[in-house]
Design an enzyme around this catalytic site. Structure first.
Site, PDB file in Angstrom:
ATOM      1  N   SER A 187      48.757  23.021  10.860  1.00 47.45           N
ATOM      2  CA  SER A 187      49.224  21.739  10.338  1.00 47.45           C
ATOM      3  C   SER A 187      49.526  21.856   8.854  1.00 47.45           C
ATOM      4  CB  SER A 187      48.164  20.663  10.576  1.00 47.45           C
ATOM      5  OG  SER A 187      47.024  20.907   9.756  1.00 47.45           O
TER       6      SER A 187
ATOM      7  N   CYS B  15      55.319  23.402  17.211  1.00 45.73           N
ATOM      8  CA  CYS B  15      55.842  23.011  15.904  1.00 45.73           C
ATOM      9  C   CYS B  15      57.362  22.945  15.914  1.00 45.73           C
ATOM     10  CB  CYS B  15      55.363  23.971  14.816  1.00 45.73           C
ATOM     11  SG  CYS B  15      56.050  25.633  14.940  1.00 45.73           S
TER      12      CYS B  15
ATOM     13  N   GLU C 116      53.200  13.703  12.636  1.00 41.59           N
ATOM     14  CA  GLU C 116      53.350  14.743  13.655  1.00 41.59           C
ATOM     15  C   GLU C 116      52.315  14.484  14.753  1.00 41.59           C
ATOM     16  OE1 GLU C 116      53.825  19.577  14.049  1.00 41.59           O
ATOM     17  OE2 GLU C 116      52.421  18.788  12.562  1.00 41.59           O
TER      18      GLU C 116
END
Length: 499
Positions: A229, A284, A384
């Site tokens: 992250s 991702c 996200e």
């Protein structure tokens, strides 16, 4: 219920034989059952592993390319032969469907194949007679010990982005995999032994923040490769750089797919499904936002919804399209975002909290979810989510869509769907994102290009794998050489000048 398997560190080619101070559980996400007990390394264990790697690095780094290269070819062969078994291990701990896991290993295999060309990749340069009787040339040398800290969502592929190149360049590696799904890394590391790699060149240490901090601070670790992250990538970057290390820290993303009115909407709908819900959205490079021009938005959403109705969510080892998410905490976080999006006024077209799940009653399941009329101020847009939640934002034109994408704090991947070559060329030049797909929803570069985003999606100057990966794992040394004949004797204390 079977007894959980102990998963421990791999120091060189041997399993750690000490008693752990702390442990954590590994789950099968499709059933919710504990399948493994993972040893968590203390700072002292990390130090022992790093020192072991440092001794191995000296021997391996001094070994000729002629001896290193066959090991790489053998590893590549073994990885190919064992890819099905490794994929099944990934499914059992991560949850993604086995075909997706197999694709993950295959993409890692590409980087292993790229690393087999290391003799060509390590060629330096040479300039003869730059000054009278003086030659200049460059050589690339290994760093020593490097660390790889990898995420849960690609437990095999991400380490394979880094480790084969680091090893090929003559380094020793300490891998710290995610504690959520650590076994695939261990199995891949064991293949290095079978390939003939010397003891200690590849090591696996398990752990949490204590192990990560120990690697970031350790003076013998010269470089760190990280994927995770954005907040943690920033932390890793800042702490490791403060300790004088090279860092490539790849962070999070919020990837947009811009669909123009002239696009093939069937192709775009297929792409939105594949890129939005593959691996339960835990990528991702997942498409999480479809940016649809108003004139085709209704038709595109109808096609996406129609395709979603046929998706089967369940145990990834069975005939399902999408598996569970990795943990119960991840499931609860994702369903919380779905509730927040609904409360904020977005149109919940398909609710993934409902529906039938084909797995254990205690599995960590969230079904594919689709929102329409999402406003960029909503948390389902800004954050996200890292789950199977696809948001549609409607725009009036290409220019408005481009502005939306470029205003994002992230710049990892993006895609445009159009049949207009001029619009596509303009997009690839104007969009502020590191990896661009033109009618390709997940534009992960092939192994001989390099992977990495812009803005808050990357901390550091080097992308992963490809030529940039070789540069990251080596230091360039420039040599200036003169071989004097006997007539060039005598003393001269002046600064040397080129003649």
């Amino acid at each position: 219920m079977s007894t959980p398997t102990r998963i421990t560190h791999l120091v060189g080619h041997r399993e750690f034989d000490g008693s752990p101070e702390r442990t954590s559980h590994v789950y099968n996400p499709a059933t919710g059952q504990v399948t493994g007990t993972l040893d968590l390394a203390s700072a002292q264990v990390v130090d022992d592993v790093v020192q072991h790697a440092a001794a191995a690095a000296k021997e391996w780094g001094a070994m000729s390319l002629a001896k290193r290269t066959p090991v790489l070819f053998k590893f590549r062969q073994l990885l190919d032969e064992n890819k099905q078994r490794i994929a099944e291990i990934i499914t059992a701990e991560h949850g993604k469907v086995t075909s997706d896991a197999l694709g993950e290993v295959a993409r890692g295999l590409e980087v292993a194949e790229f690393a087999c060309g290391i003799p060509q990749l390590l060629k330096g340069s040479y300039s003869e007679n730059v000054s009278s009787g003086v030659d200049a040339y460059s050589i690339q040398q290994p760093l020593g010990v490097v660390a790889v800290i990898s995420p849960f969502n690609f437990p095999a592929m991400v380490p394979l982005w880094f480790v084969p190149i680091a090893v090929a360049c003559g380094n020793a590696v300490v891998i710290k995999p995610s504690e959520k799904d650590p076994s695939a890394v261990v199995e891949v590391a064991k293949l290095w032994k079978e390939a003939g790699l010397p003891d200690g060149v590849v090591n696996v240490v398990h752990g949490d923040k204590e192990a990560v901090d120990a690697l970031l601070d350790h003076p013998t670790v010269k470089a760190v490769s990280f994927v995770g992250s954005t907040p943690i990538a920033k932390y890793v970057y800042e702490r490791a750089v403060a300790a004088g290390k090279r860092v490539q820290a790849l962070g999070g993303a919020k990837n947009h797919m811009l669909v123009l009115p002239d696009a093939d909407l069937d192709l775009a709908a297929d792409a939105a499904i594949n890129a939005g819900f593959g691996s339960a959205g835990e990528r991702c490079m997942a498409i999480s936002v479809v940016v649809a021009v108003d004139t085709i938005a209704d038709e595109l959403i109808a096609k996406i919804k129609e395709r979603m109705a046929g998706l089967k969510t369940g145990d990834g080892s069975t005939a399902c399209d999408m598996g569970p998410v990795v943990t119960a905490e991840a499931r609860d976080r994702i369903t919380g975002y779905i509730a927040a999006g609904q409360d904020a006024g977005a149109d919940l077209v398909v609710d993934g909290r409902d529906g039938e799940f084909h797995g254990g009653e205690d599995g960590f399941f969230v079904g594919p979810t689709l929102f329409d009329k999402v406003d960029p101020s909503m948390s389902i847009y800004t954050d996200e989510i890292f789950g199977p939640v696809l948001s549609v934002v409607r725009v009036s034109s290409y220019d408005e869509g481009l502005e939306l994408i470029n205003s994002s704090e992230y710049g990892n991947g993006t895609a445009i769907f159009t049949n207009d070559g001029g619009a596509a060329r303009r997009f690839q030049n104007e969009v502020e994102v590191g990896m661009v797909g033109i009618n390709v929803p997940i534009p992960v570069p092939v192994a001989y290009y390099s992977f990495g985003g812009w803005k808050a999606s990357l901390f550091g100057d080097s992308h992963a794998y490809g030529v940039e990966g070789v540069h990251f794992y080596t230091r360039t040394k420039a040599v200036t050489s003169r071989w004097l004949d006997p007539s060039h004797g005598g003393l001269n204390l002046g600064f040397p000048q080129n003649t």
